[in-house]
Design an enzyme around this catalytic site. Sequence first.
Site, PDB file in Angstrom:
ATOM      1  NE  ARG A 113      35.497  37.924  27.508  1.00  0.00           N
ATOM      2  CZ  ARG A 113      34.270  38.243  28.597  1.00  0.00           C
ATOM      3  NH1 ARG A 113      33.893  37.325  29.187  1.00  0.00           N
ATOM      4  NH2 ARG A 113      34.041  39.622  28.800  1.00  0.00           N
ATOM      5  CB  THR A 146      32.764  47.408  26.184  1.00  0.00           C
ATOM      6  OG1 THR A 146      33.250  47.110  27.716  1.00  0.00           O
ATOM      7  CG2 THR A 146      33.651  48.493  25.722  1.00  0.00           C
ATOM      8  N   GLY A 172      33.326  46.735  35.406  1.00  0.00           N
ATOM      9  CA  GLY A 172      34.229  47.659  34.700  1.00  0.00           C
ATOM     10  C   GLY A 172      35.562  47.170  34.461  1.00  0.00           C
ATOM     11  NE  ARG A 173      37.421  42.765  30.537  1.00  0.00           N
ATOM     12  CZ  ARG A 173      37.749  42.068  29.653  1.00  0.00           C
ATOM     13  NH1 ARG A 173      38.671  42.080  29.166  1.00  0.00           N
ATOM     14  NH2 ARG A 173      36.542  41.682  29.050  1.00  0.00           N
ATOM     15  CG  HIS A 176      27.160  38.850  34.853  1.00  0.00           C
ATOM     16  ND1 HIS A 176      27.957  38.286  35.971  1.00  0.00           N
ATOM     17  CD2 HIS A 176      27.807  38.857  33.655  1.00  0.00           C
ATOM     18  CE1 HIS A 176      29.131  37.895  35.443  1.00  0.00           C
ATOM     19  NE2 HIS A 176      29.001  38.249  34.128  1.00  0.00           N
ATOM     20  CG  HIS A 223      23.531  56.986  53.655  1.00  0.00           C
ATOM     21  ND1 HIS A 223      22.277  57.373  53.388  1.00  0.00           N
ATOM     22  CD2 HIS A 223      24.391  57.675  52.861  1.00  0.00           C
ATOM     23  CE1 HIS A 223      22.357  58.288  52.548  1.00  0.00           C
ATOM     24  NE2 HIS A 223      23.629  58.637  52.357  1.00  0.00           N
ATOM     25  CG  ASP A 279      40.717  48.068  23.425  1.00  0.00           C
ATOM     26  OD1 ASP A 279      40.566  48.906  22.772  1.00  0.00           O
ATOM     27  OD2 ASP A 279      41.210  48.714  24.761  1.00  0.00           O
ATOM     28  CG  ASP A 295      33.942  46.987  30.935  1.00  0.00           C
ATOM     29  OD1 ASP A 295      32.994  47.044  31.903  1.00  0.00           O
ATOM     30  OD2 ASP A 295      34.774  46.136  30.530  1.00  0.00           O
ATOM     31  N   GLY A 309      32.507  40.538  26.078  1.00  0.00           N
ATOM     32  CA  GLY A 309      31.023  40.687  26.973  1.00  0.00           C
ATOM     33  C   GLY A 309      30.003  41.366  26.033  1.00  0.00           C
ATOM     34  CG  ASP A 352      37.434  48.982  28.645  1.00  0.00           C
ATOM     35  OD1 ASP A 352      36.527  48.848  27.855  1.00  0.00           O
ATOM     36  OD2 ASP A 352      38.062  47.850  29.283  1.00  0.00           O
ATOM     37  NE  ARG A 404      21.073  58.732  48.955  1.00  0.00           N
ATOM     38  CZ  ARG A 404      22.139  59.477  48.882  1.00  0.00           C
ATOM     39  NH1 ARG A 404      23.301  59.061  47.890  1.00  0.00           N
ATOM     40  NH2 ARG A 404      22.496  60.577  49.674  1.00  0.00           N
TER      41      ARG A 404
HETATM   42  P1  ADP Z   1      36.516  42.638  24.618  1.00  0.00           P
HETATM   43  O1  ADP Z   1      36.619  42.447  23.316  1.00  0.00           O
HETATM   44  O2  ADP Z   1      35.502  43.089  25.249  1.00  0.00           O
HETATM   45  O3  ADP Z   1      37.934  43.287  24.924  1.00  0.00           O
HETATM   46  P2  ADP Z   1      37.919  40.091  25.049  1.00  0.00           P
HETATM   47  O4  ADP Z   1      39.420  40.712  25.528  1.00  0.00           O
HETATM   48  O5  ADP Z   1      37.745  38.891  26.118  1.00  0.00           O
HETATM   49  O6  ADP Z   1      36.894  41.156  25.131  1.00  0.00           O
HETATM   50  O7  ADP Z   1      38.235  39.621  23.571  1.00  0.00           O
HETATM   51  C1  ADP Z   1      37.352  39.025  22.919  1.00  0.00           C
HETATM   52  C2  ADP Z   1      37.806  38.153  21.879  1.00  0.00           C
HETATM   53  O8  ADP Z   1      38.849  38.520  20.994  1.00  0.00           O
HETATM   54  C3  ADP Z   1      38.629  36.949  22.546  1.00  0.00           C
HETATM   55  O9  ADP Z   1      38.011  35.867  23.224  1.00  0.00           O
HETATM   56  C4  ADP Z   1      39.472  36.497  21.522  1.00  0.00           C
HETATM   57  O10 ADP Z   1      38.900  35.717  20.576  1.00  0.00           O
HETATM   58  C5  ADP Z   1      39.804  37.947  20.832  1.00  0.00           C
HETATM   59  N1  ADP Z   1      41.004  38.450  20.823  1.00  0.00           N
HETATM   60  C6  ADP Z   1      41.528  38.829  22.008  1.00  0.00           C
HETATM   61  N2  ADP Z   1      42.656  39.395  21.931  1.00  0.00           N
HETATM   62  C7  ADP Z   1      43.191  38.777  20.716  1.00  0.00           C
HETATM   63  C8  ADP Z   1      44.313  38.977  20.230  1.00  0.00           C
HETATM   64  N3  ADP Z   1      45.541  39.697  20.745  1.00  0.00           N
HETATM   65  N4  ADP Z   1      44.597  38.309  18.945  1.00  0.00           N
HETATM   66  C9  ADP Z   1      43.415  38.007  18.282  1.00  0.00           C
HETATM   67  N5  ADP Z   1      42.277  37.868  18.960  1.00  0.00           N
HETATM   68  C10 ADP Z   1      41.958  38.472  20.163  1.00  0.00           C
HETATM   69  O1  F6P Z   2      33.760  43.678  29.753  1.00  0.00           O
HETATM   70  C1  F6P Z   2      32.406  43.810  30.415  1.00  0.00           C
HETATM   71  C2  F6P Z   2      32.467  42.946  31.823  1.00  0.00           C
HETATM   72  O2  F6P Z   2      31.107  42.963  32.034  1.00  0.00           O
HETATM   73  C3  F6P Z   2      33.353  43.523  32.405  1.00  0.00           C
HETATM   74  O3  F6P Z   2      32.738  44.803  33.397  1.00  0.00           O
HETATM   75  C4  F6P Z   2      33.511  42.385  33.483  1.00  0.00           C
HETATM   76  O4  F6P Z   2      34.782  42.450  34.110  1.00  0.00           O
HETATM   77  C5  F6P Z   2      33.511  41.174  32.550  1.00  0.00           C
HETATM   78  O5  F6P Z   2      32.881  41.697  31.408  1.00  0.00           O
HETATM   79  C6  F6P Z   2      32.727  39.925  32.973  1.00  0.00           C
HETATM   80  O6  F6P Z   2      32.933  38.872  32.165  1.00  0.00           O
HETATM   81  P1  F6P Z   2      31.931  37.703  32.194  1.00  0.00           P
HETATM   82  O7  F6P Z   2      30.723  38.081  31.794  1.00  0.00           O
HETATM   83  O8  F6P Z   2      32.680  36.716  31.383  1.00  0.00           O
HETATM   84  O9  F6P Z   2      31.973  37.300  33.881  1.00  0.00           O
END
Ligand code: ADP
Ligand code: F6P
Length: 324
Positions: A76, A129, A174-175, A254, A220, A107, A131, A15, A133, A158
């Site tokens: 992604r 990110t 925040g996923r 978004h 409220h 991550d 989030d 994202g 997280d 509000r």
């Molecule tokens: P974020 O990086 O925000 O955690 P995603 O989990 O969607 O977002 O991961 C982003 C991209 O990183 C994925 O679309 C994929 O291309 C790559 N990715 C995620 N997990 C793995 C993994 N275990 N091994 C290799 N590439 C990965």
């Molecule tokens: O990781 C950022 C984030 O905005 C999360 O908070 C949410 O769950 C997700 O991405 C939404 O993803 P997309 O843009 O694919 O709908």
Amino acid sequence: MNDTIQTIGILTSGGDAPGMNAAIRAVVRTALGRGLRVRGIRRGYHGLLQEEIIDMTARDVSDIIQRGGTILQTARCKEMRTEEGQQKAAAICKKYGIQGLVVIGGDGSFAGAQKLSNLGINTIGIPGTIDLDIACTEYTIGFDTAVNTAMEAIDKVRDTSTSHERCSVIEVMGRDAGYLALWCGIANGAERILMPEEHDYDEEKIIADIIGNRKRGKQHYIIINAEGIGDSMNMAKRIEEATGMETRATILGHMQRGGSPTCKDRVYASIMGAKAVDLLLEGKTNRVVGYQHGEFVDYDINEALQMHKEIPEYAYRVSKDLAL
Ligand code: ADP
Ligand code: F6P
């Protein structure tokens, strides 16, 4: 200084987040200033596998520090999760002379960087990110902007909620993490914060609380609901039925990911971008930049991905204490 690195690549993945452009600018300009060549990779790992690779100059990153989103765009990419995809990505980096790669993302994106590092490409991750997280860092690019955007939007909800004496269920992103919800809950003075990390969520108690508050003359009732709990529309219907208090759900969505980055996001992203390049020049690989206890630090990606992050207990308690 590592003489083997002459060309670095940079991509944004997962994202988007406000401040990513500031990080891109810092990577490009720091690298150019150190005499390196910079290849920009469009659309994350997807673009890498499609060889969407461009040379970047200092001018290419002019006038972007204040812009939300990412000029390199993001995606992604399922293929990158496969061994074949990872081998292909490493081969493409080698074909384009990319000896060091900076990956801005979360991550998942770091897991991709880890695989490329195992295949001989020096990689550094930068946490990007909204989030918050990512366990190895107290700061992630975009959170500060997103939380301020959400806070301002919630203030507006509000106003109308108070005028109509309604209950509002406001869903923030925040996923699977509740940081945006917790921060907004405190900043907006919410009556309740619902987060996926909290297991004692009991709708009956909330309903009783709303009825009690109403009797005491409260105008409220704001519930900040994390995306990880979700179901805001149905929750609002159930609350209205049970309490008799008109209830509306608002899903911020978004809009929280867009907009001009705050000062903090611009500055921290700039420092992290510069640090990523310096780590590559020190010969480091498979590292992720973080911010801990007031300092910019770096961790091994394998270690970083093993770490766990908790919701700060005390902050959560404060949010409850202040919602009398
Ligand atoms: P974020 O990086 O925000 O955690 P995603 O989990 O969607 O977002 O991961 C982003 C991209 O990183 C994925 O679309 C994929 O291309 C790559 N990715 C995620 N997990 C793995 C993994 N275990 N091994 C290799 N590439 C990965
Ligand atoms: O990781 C950022 C984030 O905005 C999360 O908070 C949410 O769950 C997700 O991405 C939404 O993803 P997309 O843009 O694919 O709908």
